[in-house]
Design a protein around this motif. Structure first.
Motif, PDB file in Angstrom:
ATOM      1  N   LEU A   1      -8.899  -3.118 111.298  1.00 21.47           N
ATOM      2  CA  LEU A   1      -8.179  -4.318 110.863  1.00 21.47           C
ATOM      3  C   LEU A   1      -7.350  -3.943 109.637  1.00 21.47           C
ATOM      4  CD1 LEU A   1     -10.459  -6.882 108.989  1.00 21.47           C
ATOM      5  CD2 LEU A   1     -11.096  -4.540 109.305  1.00 21.47           C
ATOM      6  N   SER A   2      -6.673  -4.909 109.055  1.00 17.17           N
ATOM      7  CA  SER A   2      -5.936  -4.636 107.822  1.00 17.17           C
ATOM      8  C   SER A   2      -6.751  -5.145 106.632  1.00 17.17           C
ATOM      9  CB  SER A   2      -4.576  -5.344 107.867  1.00 17.17           C
ATOM     10  OG  SER A   2      -4.059  -5.428 106.564  1.00 17.17           O
ATOM     11  N   GLY A   3      -7.204  -4.207 105.789  1.00 15.59           N
ATOM     12  CA  GLY A   3      -7.979  -4.608 104.604  1.00 15.59           C
ATOM     13  C   GLY A   3      -7.131  -5.449 103.668  1.00 15.59           C
ATOM     14  N   MET A   4      -5.893  -5.016 103.511  1.00 17.54           N
ATOM     15  CA  MET A   4      -4.952  -5.732 102.641  1.00 17.54           C
ATOM     16  C   MET A   4      -4.702  -7.144 103.206  1.00 17.54           C
ATOM     17  SD  MET A   4      -3.347  -4.721 100.013  1.00 17.54           S
ATOM     18  CE  MET A   4      -2.079  -5.345  98.958  1.00 17.54           C
ATOM     19  N   GLY A   5      -4.518  -7.195 104.531  1.00 16.66           N
ATOM     20  CA  GLY A   5      -4.279  -8.487 105.196  1.00 16.66           C
ATOM     21  C   GLY A   5      -5.460  -9.423 104.978  1.00 16.66           C
ATOM     22  N   LEU A   6      -6.661  -8.857 104.995  1.00 13.63           N
ATOM     23  CA  LEU A   6      -7.859  -9.681 104.820  1.00 13.63           C
ATOM     24  C   LEU A   6      -7.937 -10.218 103.386  1.00 13.63           C
ATOM     25  CD1 LEU A   6     -10.427 -10.716 106.234  1.00 13.63           C
ATOM     26  CD2 LEU A   6     -11.573  -8.624 105.489  1.00 13.63           C
ATOM     27  N   ALA A   7      -7.671  -9.339 102.413  1.00 14.35           N
ATOM     28  CA  ALA A   7      -7.688  -9.794 101.009  1.00 14.35           C
ATOM     29  C   ALA A   7      -6.629 -10.882 100.805  1.00 14.35           C
ATOM     30  CB  ALA A   7      -7.431  -8.609 100.075  1.00 14.35           C
ATOM     31  N   GLN A   8      -5.459 -10.687 101.411  1.00  9.16           N
ATOM     32  CA  GLN A   8      -4.384 -11.677 101.282  1.00  9.16           C
ATOM     33  C   GLN A   8      -4.762 -12.993 101.970  1.00  9.16           C
ATOM     34  OE1 GLN A   8      -1.432 -11.311  99.679  1.00  9.16           O
ATOM     35  NE2 GLN A   8      -1.836  -9.223  99.006  1.00  9.16           N
ATOM     36  N   HIS A   9      -5.476 -12.891 103.067  1.00  8.66           N
ATOM     37  CA  HIS A   9      -5.933 -14.100 103.768  1.00  8.66           C
ATOM     38  C   HIS A   9      -6.806 -14.946 102.841  1.00  8.66           C
ATOM     39  CE1 HIS A   9      -8.243 -16.641 106.535  1.00  8.66           C
ATOM     40  NE2 HIS A   9      -9.327 -16.125 105.965  1.00  8.66           N
ATOM     41  N   TYR A  10      -7.814 -14.276 102.240  1.00 10.29           N
ATOM     42  CA  TYR A  10      -8.725 -15.036 101.367  1.00 10.29           C
ATOM     43  C   TYR A  10      -7.985 -15.563 100.134  1.00 10.29           C
ATOM     44  CZ  TYR A  10     -12.799 -13.424 104.009  1.00 10.29           C
ATOM     45  OH  TYR A  10     -13.728 -13.197 104.994  1.00 10.29           O
ATOM     46  N   ALA A  11      -7.097 -14.733  99.574  1.00  9.55           N
ATOM     47  CA  ALA A  11      -6.359 -15.173  98.379  1.00  9.55           C
ATOM     48  C   ALA A  11      -5.506 -16.402  98.720  1.00  9.55           C
ATOM     49  CB  ALA A  11      -5.495 -14.032  97.854  1.00  9.55           C
ATOM     50  N   GLY A  12      -4.886 -16.374  99.898  1.00  2.13           N
ATOM     51  CA  GLY A  12      -4.048 -17.505 100.329  1.00  2.13           C
ATOM     52  C   GLY A  12      -4.865 -18.781 100.496  1.00  2.13           C
ATOM     53  N   ARG A  13      -6.033 -18.637 101.132  1.00  3.70           N
ATOM     54  CA  ARG A  13      -6.896 -19.821 101.330  1.00  3.70           C
ATOM     55  C   ARG A  13      -7.383 -20.379  99.987  1.00  3.70           C
ATOM     56  NH1 ARG A  13      -8.956 -20.140 106.772  1.00  3.70           N
ATOM     57  NH2 ARG A  13      -7.056 -19.744 107.921  1.00  3.70           N
ATOM     58  N   PHE A  14      -7.679 -19.446  99.079  1.00  3.70           N
ATOM     59  CA  PHE A  14      -8.162 -19.832  97.737  1.00  3.70           C
ATOM     60  C   PHE A  14      -7.073 -20.635  97.014  1.00  3.70           C
ATOM     61  CE2 PHE A  14      -8.359 -18.231  93.207  1.00  3.70           C
ATOM     62  CZ  PHE A  14      -9.463 -18.973  92.809  1.00  3.70           C
ATOM     63  N   LEU A  15      -5.838 -20.158  97.111  1.00  2.59           N
ATOM     64  CA  LEU A  15      -4.719 -20.878  96.461  1.00  2.59           C
ATOM     65  C   LEU A  15      -4.540 -22.261  97.089  1.00  2.59           C
ATOM     66  CD1 LEU A  15      -2.057 -18.031  96.068  1.00  2.59           C
ATOM     67  CD2 LEU A  15      -3.328 -19.171  94.238  1.00  2.59           C
ATOM     68  N   GLU A  16      -4.657 -22.325  98.412  1.00  6.37           N
ATOM     69  CA  GLU A  16      -4.512 -23.632  99.104  1.00  6.37           C
ATOM     70  C   GLU A  16      -5.539 -24.641  98.608  1.00  6.37           C
ATOM     71  OE1 GLU A  16      -3.142 -21.636 103.280  1.00  6.37           O
ATOM     72  OE2 GLU A  16      -4.916 -22.923 103.318  1.00  6.37           O
ATOM     73  N   LEU A  17      -6.721 -24.129  98.227  1.00  2.45           N
ATOM     74  CA  LEU A  17      -7.780 -25.036  97.743  1.00  2.45           C
ATOM     75  C   LEU A  17      -7.634 -25.353  96.256  1.00  2.45           C
ATOM     76  CD1 LEU A  17     -10.936 -23.563  99.567  1.00  2.45           C
ATOM     77  CD2 LEU A  17      -9.594 -25.562 100.200  1.00  2.45           C
ATOM     78  N   GLY A  18      -6.585 -24.839  95.629  1.00  4.52           N
ATOM     79  CA  GLY A  18      -6.332 -25.164  94.212  1.00  4.52           C
ATOM     80  C   GLY A  18      -6.797 -24.103  93.234  1.00  4.52           C
TER      81      GLY A  18
END
Ligand SMILES: Cc1cc2nc3c(=O)[nH]c(=O)nc-3n(C[C@H](O)[C@H](O)[C@H](O)COP(=O)(O)OP(=O)(O)OC[C@H]3O[C@@H](n4cnc5c(N)ncnc54)[C@H](O)[C@@H]3O)c2cc1C
Length: 406
Positions: A148-165
């Motif tokens: 998988l993409s490790g970077m993509g995974l970190a970005q996924h979580y970071a994006g979700r975290f930002l969406e939650l404020g």
């Protein structure tokens, strides 16, 4: 600005922890701090980003199985490529691994035990032994494995975290901890703990709780303040070769069907990207490689002396190839059991020690770390399984040694 919780280090573990903490406690004011320009740019971006559920310890298997299930749902968002994983053993290695192999359940873990003929039908490999290169006697093929993409995974979580404020500050290096009260000479009745952290450019950021997800850098910073994280860094390197004719490896098999490979000599492994005429090669060297955060510097001698002879033995038909890429990073090791560490002292929690398998376990480790900070004793994992948070602590550790480490 003051925060309820500051998380230091936005690798895959920090980003996953940040998201799960916000998900479980939406009103919490959480800051995620990263010294690089973006989340995932530390060792997460340097990894081979292979995933597997082939583990011998209950803990590692649980962490990986649940995390992989989550990643499969993300699919192309994190470039899931379920190519499988073929771990090869000589007869002697197989005998020595009997106990570890007996922990695998063919059906539940979706693994198959293969012999040399089955392995030859999966790729164009020499299964004979010669000199220091043992024969290929057995293989464990893991179907629930791939890359998988490790970077993509970190970005996924970071994006979700930002969406939650949540708040993220990139390019912010933490260079000191400011303890409450008298710093190093506490009286027994003093309130001990961490008050704030300081940035390299001289700013102080306060919070009630602090989580350190700095991976290989954990001991270097926390050790200065009297914390033994139970983890140490060790260099690991990867080399990318361009192959002229990928069928010299794949044989008659489709290029995108060749699995990730662990060869029976010296811990050499291959991440095939044959449809792009590439192979990523690594070698799990140990003795002589210091536990140190220095560098890391890649060295071509390691490739020429350790990896090339192994590849030439097992893939004698591979003729025209060229070294195109090389890079180095660090594993964060927990010794001796090689499972992650999630521990707290006062208002300081840390998660590290993923011993080369942090990407494939990051979802579960993030959930457990968030649960620890929220004082939840049993963490709910994505696939419905549960894990006692204290099992991964140092004080009340309750995990077995992991044998399948590369
Ligand atoms: C060569 C190699 C191959 C690997 N292959 C695999 C594999 O195939 N599969 C797999 O699952 N794992 C693999 N790994 C391991 C995997 O990369 C790690 O387990 C995983 O990335 C750990 O994530 P982390 O968030 O703990 O660490 P990191 O991604 O390193 O995150 C820690 C973050 O903290 C930041 N940081 C550090 N100090 C500070 C500070 N003072 N202030 C602010 N920020 C700071 C860093 O910049 C970094 O971004 C490999 C690792 C290497 C090196």
């Amino acid at each position: 600005m003051d925060f309820d919780t500051i998380i230091v280090g936005a690798g895959v573990l920090g980003a996953s922890t940040a998201y799960h903490l916000k998900r479980l406690d939406p009103d919490r004011n959480v800051l995620l701090v990263e010294k690089e320009k973006r989340p995932g740019a530390g060792n997460t971006s340097r990894s081979a980003a292979l995933y597997r559920n082939i583990f011998s310890s209950v803990a590692s298997k649980k962490l990986a199985t649940s995390s992989i299930k989550y990643y499969l749902e993300l699919g192309s968002e994190v470039q899931m490529d379920p190519i499988g994983y073929l771990w090869m053993f000589s007869e002697r290695q197989w005998k020595g691994s009997k106990r570890a192999v007996s922990t695998l359940d063919n059906e539940i873990d979706e693994v198959e035990i293969l012999g040399p003929a089955d392995i030859s039908s999966l790729l164009n490999i020499n299964t004979e032994g010669k000199g220091p290169f043992p024969e290929v006697g057995y293989g464990i093929f893991g179907h629930l494995c791939g890359s998988l993409s490790g970077m993509g995974l970190a970005q996924h979580y970071a994006g979700r975290f930002l969406e939650l404020g949540g708040v993220i500050r990139n390019s912010t290096e933490i260079d000191g901890l400011i303890l409450k009260g008298a710093s190093s000479s506490f009286s027994p009745w003093d309130e001990a703990g961490l008050k704030s952290i300081s940035t390299r450019d001289g700013k102080e950021i306060k919070a009630k709780d602090f989580i350190f997800t700095m991976g290989a850098w954990s001991q270097d910073l926390l050790g200065r303040y009297g914390i033994f994280t139970g983890t140490l860094p060790k260099k690991r390197q990867l080399f990318g070769i361009k192959v002229e004719d990928p069928y010299q490896i794949a044989g008659d098999v489709d290029l995108d069907k060749v699995p990730a490979l662990i060869l029976p000599a010296g811990g050499t492994y291959v991440k095939p990207i044959l449809h792009r005429n590439m192979m990523i090669l690594g070698l799990a060297d140990d003795l002589g490689q210091p536990y140190s955060i220095e560098g890391p510097y890649h060295d071509e001698e390691h490739f020429n002396r350790g990896i090339v002879p192994v590849i030439e033995h097992y893939f004698p038909d591979l003729k025209d190839w060229e070294l195109k890429m090389k890079w180095a990073g660090h594993y964060s090791y927990h010794w001796p059991d090689k499972n992650p560490v999630i521990e707290s002292v006062q208002n300081i929690t840390w998660a590290a020690g993923t011993s080369g398998s942090g990407i494939m376990k990051a979802d579960a480790v993030g959930r457990i770390t968030a649960s620890k900070v929220l004082k939840i004793k049993t963490a709910d994992l994505f696939n419905g399984s549960k894990m006692h948070v204290s099992d991964l602590s140092l004080k009340d550790r309750n995990v077995e040694n992991e044998s399948f480490v590369i």
